[in-house]
Scaffold this active site. Structure first.
Site, mmCIF file in Angstrom:
data_model
loop_
_atom_site.group_PDB
_atom_site.id
_atom_site.type_symbol
_atom_site.label_atom_id
_atom_site.label_comp_id
_atom_site.label_asym_id
_atom_site.label_seq_id
_atom_site.Cartn_x
_atom_site.Cartn_y
_atom_site.Cartn_z
ATOM 1 N N VAL A 46 0.801 -1.263 -0.117
ATOM 2 C CA VAL A 46 -0.126 0.154 0.004
ATOM 3 C C VAL A 46 0.933 1.239 0.073
ATOM 4 O O VAL A 46 1.787 1.283 0.685
ATOM 5 C CB VAL A 46 -0.724 -0.046 1.325
ATOM 6 C CG1 VAL A 46 -1.801 1.315 1.168
ATOM 7 C CG2 VAL A 46 -1.807 -1.338 1.450
ATOM 8 N N SER B 33 4.536 4.265 2.441
ATOM 9 C CA SER B 33 4.222 2.961 1.819
ATOM 10 C C SER B 33 4.498 1.800 3.020
ATOM 11 O O SER B 33 5.510 1.943 3.519
ATOM 12 C CB SER B 33 4.626 2.448 0.354
ATOM 13 O OG SER B 33 6.113 2.225 0.492
ATOM 14 N N LYS B 34 3.858 0.641 2.637
ATOM 15 C CA LYS B 34 4.267 -0.579 3.401
ATOM 16 C C LYS B 34 3.934 -1.691 2.781
ATOM 17 O O LYS B 34 2.821 -1.610 2.249
ATOM 18 C CB LYS B 34 3.809 -0.287 4.776
ATOM 19 C CG LYS B 34 4.550 -1.312 5.768
ATOM 20 C CD LYS B 34 5.682 -0.379 6.356
ATOM 21 C CE LYS B 34 6.364 -1.011 7.528
ATOM 22 N NZ LYS B 34 7.700 -0.211 8.009
ATOM 23 N N ALA B 35 4.562 -2.947 2.892
ATOM 24 C CA ALA B 35 4.236 -4.244 2.377
ATOM 25 C C ALA B 35 4.084 -5.027 3.681
ATOM 26 O O ALA B 35 4.812 -4.915 4.524
ATOM 27 C CB ALA B 35 5.146 -4.670 1.452
ATOM 28 N N ASP C 147 11.845 -4.758 6.838
ATOM 29 C CA ASP C 147 11.105 -4.608 8.082
ATOM 30 C C ASP C 147 11.197 -6.207 8.599
ATOM 31 O O ASP C 147 11.992 -6.829 8.271
ATOM 32 C CB ASP C 147 9.784 -4.192 8.012
ATOM 33 C CG ASP C 147 8.908 -3.878 9.200
ATOM 34 O OD1 ASP C 147 9.334 -4.319 10.087
ATOM 35 O OD2 ASP C 147 8.161 -2.757 8.963
#
Length: 980
Positions: free
Chosen positions: A450, A501-503, A553
């Protein structure tokens, strides 16, 4: 009268039986042995030892002599070799035998031999640990030297010697001794190709026996038993008869294992043709088999009549729709209920799949037709389904309509990737629409990426729950976690050009972190790298290029980071070094340099001073979650002792292994030892714990419960959640953080981990007096570091970066601490002026003000370039660490994309105004007013700087103080004066 004794009678019976058995066995040997030698293929005698052949023949003779026709199973005494002997071959037979093998041992190799008359099949499986090449064994060394000579003679490559030696070191000892040189060479070529490309190999070639074809399948990363079973089962389903089969594995320490499957196959007694349309379909399916989730196969059997592609698409769409449906009623719309609905209404399920096919028809053939999903919705509404079932199918149809780009027809893909319109997943809790959403579904995982801006940065988090119950719970909040992390990232990215953003990749409990990470990122690459094949195979509703910038992460290893960069380069990503940050070599590894923890410490220092503790002069206590082997927690332990020495007492630490606590403070040197050795807290030496302390492992009675409650139970001045799952402290359990007198167990909370505390829990704890520095402020240093790493990747190759790395990293760390101080000063200044507004709310408003201003200024950056080019260029240079600007010079403006440069200018100017002047300046202004004011601020700042420099160069007694005051408030004063 018969006077024979019982013993005489026994002797007569025994002699009779023995004679009959000997006669029968002799006849069987005379009949069977010659036929066995005549009909078994040459490959059987090349690939087995004399002892094995004798054992096989004895079993066959015994079975024939007994008149039995069942399959015979032989197991060697050590249990590592199984042989199945049957008197006929049929499609699906091989997979049946593989399923009967014990699961306790890995499959090393397999050989399948069919007699030339088709009357006998031997399947030999070798299980156990891989026994590599032993140079001390004379026979192995001799064969290895022959093989290496053969390889170097036939490969014109400067690296042939080294690559050949590496290949031989990866061979199993039995394989090396029993395999002909020509075959060893052929396998070397295939293994080298797979290691180079990272792709699955599926190859059909002719064989000297004209009625057979050779099917070669090579792959990495996957369980050979599972793949062998899947492929043999699928070949049987497709009526492909396996006459001979071989599985060989090539692996050694530190090198990825490669598996090779070789089949000699036929269909209806004839060889397969590479030109046959049936083979084209089979080839695609064989490539996909390795990467399919187990759930796909069940749906293929019950819904899609064996169509694996259709079952994969439907399963992926159902998981995507689940993230929308679960917001309505979690129990009613579980994954299991959605799947059961698909199976119950097969016709509606196939209509959804056909709508998806139609939407992405080859060469855009969809464009002249009515949207197919509308027809599905109409059909559903007219059906006899219950309301909840209609809701499921309508949501599935809407999911189809939301997909803007997909890779589903790409032959070499590892997973199903969908670029989804963000509006599909909107809800009351997800009110602000992201810029873009990617969804990737593969074997044992689902993943969401996202992002809230076109140019955005954020990490990839791999979550692997411990059991099925926890996995089901994580499934329900999967998109919420990705959305929440990306939204928090958007707030913390206020100081850099990239948005947030991040997954989040949700892996099954048995999945391997690196495997799912590779498949997920490869799916993202499928949808972002320009590929002519995509244009031919699919319609594209996005019609624009997209570039992603990732970071590491949780559970993303250095090995995975390196693989991602190499994969992006191999696939043609324009800036592969920029695709992911924190690279162990040409990057700034977050854990190695403690970049996130440096910022956390700055905010902790400010918060302690705010509550009346001077950490440089007074003792204070801290509790931490995340553990000494964690990135943020481990580095925080080191930095606390570096900055404050004996003044800091760490009174509690919890991580996945357990917890340690001591109100008098845990031994500092022991904690440092654990950090540097990358050991969890359960490894804390018991003889170093104080009389009031204890160490508990999760294996101890109450160990898990005590670990999970340490952050609530242990009293301390400060709490640093530096690891742990989102929403650990939430609206239902926040009161557990309070002591008996109703005050927080820690007055100061600095959120090193993202989303550890929910917004409601933050508000309630703030009302009770807690000073909470929100995650989007506290841990922002990590993403700022990643941004600086990527800028360097745009400008320098690896060698050039390594030449300046030490100086560059030192300057980046200085910038990280400076950015943290700017925000910390602004936050606590605002809180002093507005004590009724809690810090978390101020943190959000500060981020929103800066991001809003950045977006507004971006629209007017061209005016700055045109009207004040030197000043604008200077702002870009000031943003960069000095050594990079000095090293690259004009290359900065020639290489970095203009859009990126514009965001540097806009974000730098926006954050400067808000940090220096406060929230009231820009918060309520309309965007166009913000942009105009920022432009005027930009101009007046230059004039104030000139005045300040003039003062510093004067003979005034307090010139430096006057200059500092001018810089601190002069721009605002100048703007107010001109306004008046």
């Amino acid at each position: 009268m018969d006077r024979r004794s019982p013993s005489d009678e026994y002797t007569v019976i025994n002699d009779s039986i023995t004679t009959q058995l000997l006669n029968d066995m002799q006849q069987a040997v005379s009949d069977i042995a010659p036929n066995f030698v005549k009909t078994m293929p040459r490959a059987y005698f090349d690939g087995t030892t004399q002892a094995m052949r004798l054992a096989h023949l004895k079993a066959i003779i015994a079975a024939e002599a007994s008149g039995l026709s069942q399959t015979v199973t032989l197991r060697e005494l050590d249990g590592n070799r199984y042989t199945f002997i049957s008197n006929r071959s049929y499609p699906g037979q091989l997979s049946k035998f593989v399923r009967q093998l014990p699961r306790s041992l890995p499959l090393i190799s397999a050989q399948v031999y069919t007699a030339t008359d088709g009357q006998r099949v031997l399947d030999v499986f070798h299980l156990g640990d891989h026994v590599g090449y032993d140079a001390n064994d004379t026979h192995q060394r001799s064969k290895a030297q022959q093989a290496l000579s053969f390889i170097t003679q036939h490969i014109k490559d400067d690296n042939a010697q080294g690559k050949g030696e590496a290949f031989l070191l990866s061979c199993d000892a039995n394989y090396l001794l029993s395999t002909p040189l020509e075959q060893v060479f052929r396998h070397y070529q295939v293994v080298d190709s797979i290691r180079e490309s990272g792709d699955t190999l599926v190859q059909l070639t002719s064989h000297h026996e004209t009625n057979l074809s050779r099917l070669t399948i090579g792959f990495a990363e996957y369980d050979p038993r599972r793949v062998f079973e899947r492929i043999s089962q699928h070949l049987g389903r497709c009526q492909v008869d396996i006459q001979r089969a071989y599985l060989d594995s090539f692996r050694r320490d530190g090198v990825e294992g490669i598996m090779l499957l070789n089949f000699l196959v036929q269909r209806n007694g004839k060889a397969l043709s590479a030109d046959d349309e049936q083979w084209q379909t089979l080839e695609f399916e064989l490539r996909r088999l390795l990467h399919l989730d187990e759930s796909v196969f069940g749906l293929a059997e019950t819904v899609t009549d064996g169509d694996l592609l259709g079952a994969e698409v439907l399963t992926g769409l159902s998981h995507l729709a689940h993230q929308q449906l679960v917001k309505q009623a979690p129990l009613l719309y579980s994954r299991e209920r959605i799947r059961a609905c698909l199976q119950r209404f097969r016709d509606l399920s196939m209509a959804v799949y056909h709508a998806f096919q139609f939407r992405f028809a080859v060469n855009g053939e969809h464009k002249s037709e009515t949207p197919a999903w509308n027809a599905v919705i109409e059909t559903v509404q007219q059906s006899a389904c219950r309301d909840e079932e209609k809701t499921i199918f309508i949501t599935l149809a809407q999911a189809v309509a939301s997909v803007l780009r997909t890779n589903y027809r790409l032959p070499r893909r590892r997973a199903l990737a969908l670029r989804v319109a963000p509006s599909f997943l909107a809800s009351e809790e997800r009110a602000e629409l992201p810029f873009g959403v990617f969804y990737v579904f593969g074997s044992q995982f689902d993943g969401f990426h996202v992002r809230f801006r076109d140019i955005a940065r954020g990490g990839v988090r791999i979550v692997r729950p411990r059991g099925r119950e926890q996995y089901a719970f994580e499934c329900e909040r999967h998109y919420d976690e990705a959305y929440g992390l990306a939204f928090a990232q958007q707030q913390k990215n206020k100081d850099i050009p990239e948005g947030g953003s991040k997954a989040v990749v949700l892996a099954a409990p048995s999945a391997h972190f690196d495997s799912v990470g590779r498949a997920f990122t490869d799916g993202l690459l499928d949808l972002t790298i320009p590929d002519p094949l995509m244009d031919v195979l699919h319609a594209d509703y996005l019609n624009r290029e997209e570039w992603l910038y990732l970071g590491p992460d949780e559970n993303v290893s250095n090995g995975l980071i390196t693989w991602v960069v190499e994969r992006a380069a191999r696939r043609g990503y324009p800036t592969p070094e920029a695709f992911i940050s924190s690279k162990p070599g040409a990057g700034i590894n977050h854990k190695a340099y403690g970049v996130t923890s440096e910022g956390v410490t700055v905010f902790l220092d400010n918060a302690l001073r705010f509550v009346g503790i001077d950490p440089m002069k007074q003792c204070f206590s801290v509790k931490i979650t995340g553990g000494p082997d964690g990135d943020v927690a481990g580095n925080e332990i080191l930095i606390l002792h570096r900055e404050y020495g004996d003044n800091v007492r760490i009174v509690g630490v919890a991580d996945g292994s357990g917890c340690a606590e001591d109100p008098d403070g845990l031994d500092a040197q022991e904690l440092i030892r654990l950090v540097k050795s990358e050991l969890p807290i359960a490894e804390f030496q018991l003889d170093l714990i104080g009389p009031r302390g204890r160490v508990l492992s999760i294996e101890d009675p109450q160990g898990s419960q005590q670990r999970d409650t340490l952050h609530n139970r242990v009293a301390s001045d400060a709490f640093i959640p530096a690891g742990g799952r989102p929403a650990t402290i939430n609206e239902h359990n926040w009161e557990a953080f309070l002591t008996a007198d109703g005050t927080p167990s820690s007055r100061v909370i600095v959120e090193g981990a993202n989303l550890f505390i929910t917004p409601t829990a933050r508000a309630r704890l703030s009302e009770k007096g807690a000073i909470i520095v929100k995650d989007s402020s506290a841990n922002k240093a990590g993403v700022i570091c990643s941004s600086f790493e990527i800028i360097a990747s745009m400008l320098l190759d690896e060698a050039a970066f390594l030449n300046i790395k030490d100086e560059y990293v030192a300057q980046v760390l200085d910038k990280l601490r400076a950015f943290a101080r700017l925000e910390a000063d602004a936050l606590f200044r605002e809180h002093r002026h507005k004590p009724a507004i809690h810090l978390p709310e101020l943190s959000v408003r500060l981020s929103q003000a800066i991001n809003r201003a950045t977006d507004a200024i971006t629209e007017r950056v061209n005016q700055l370039w045109n009207g004040h080019p030197e000043r604008t260029r200077e702002m870009v240079i000031r943003h960069l660490p000095a050594v990079l600007a000095e090293h690259c010079g004009e290359q900065v403006f020639a290489t970095i994309p203009k859009a990126y440069l514009n965001r540097i200018i806009a974000s730098s100017l926006a954050s400067k105004i808000v940090y220096r002047e406060g929230l009231d300046w820009l918060e309520s202004m309309p965007p166009e007013t913000v942009a105009r004011l920022a432009e005027r601020y930009f101009i007046e700042e230059a004039a104030v700087e000139a005045l300040a420099n003039e003062v510093r160069g004067s003979n005034l007694k307090n010139r430096d103080t006057i200059a500092d005051l001018l810089e601190a408030g002069g721009v605002a004063a100048a703007l107010r004066k001109k306004t008046l």
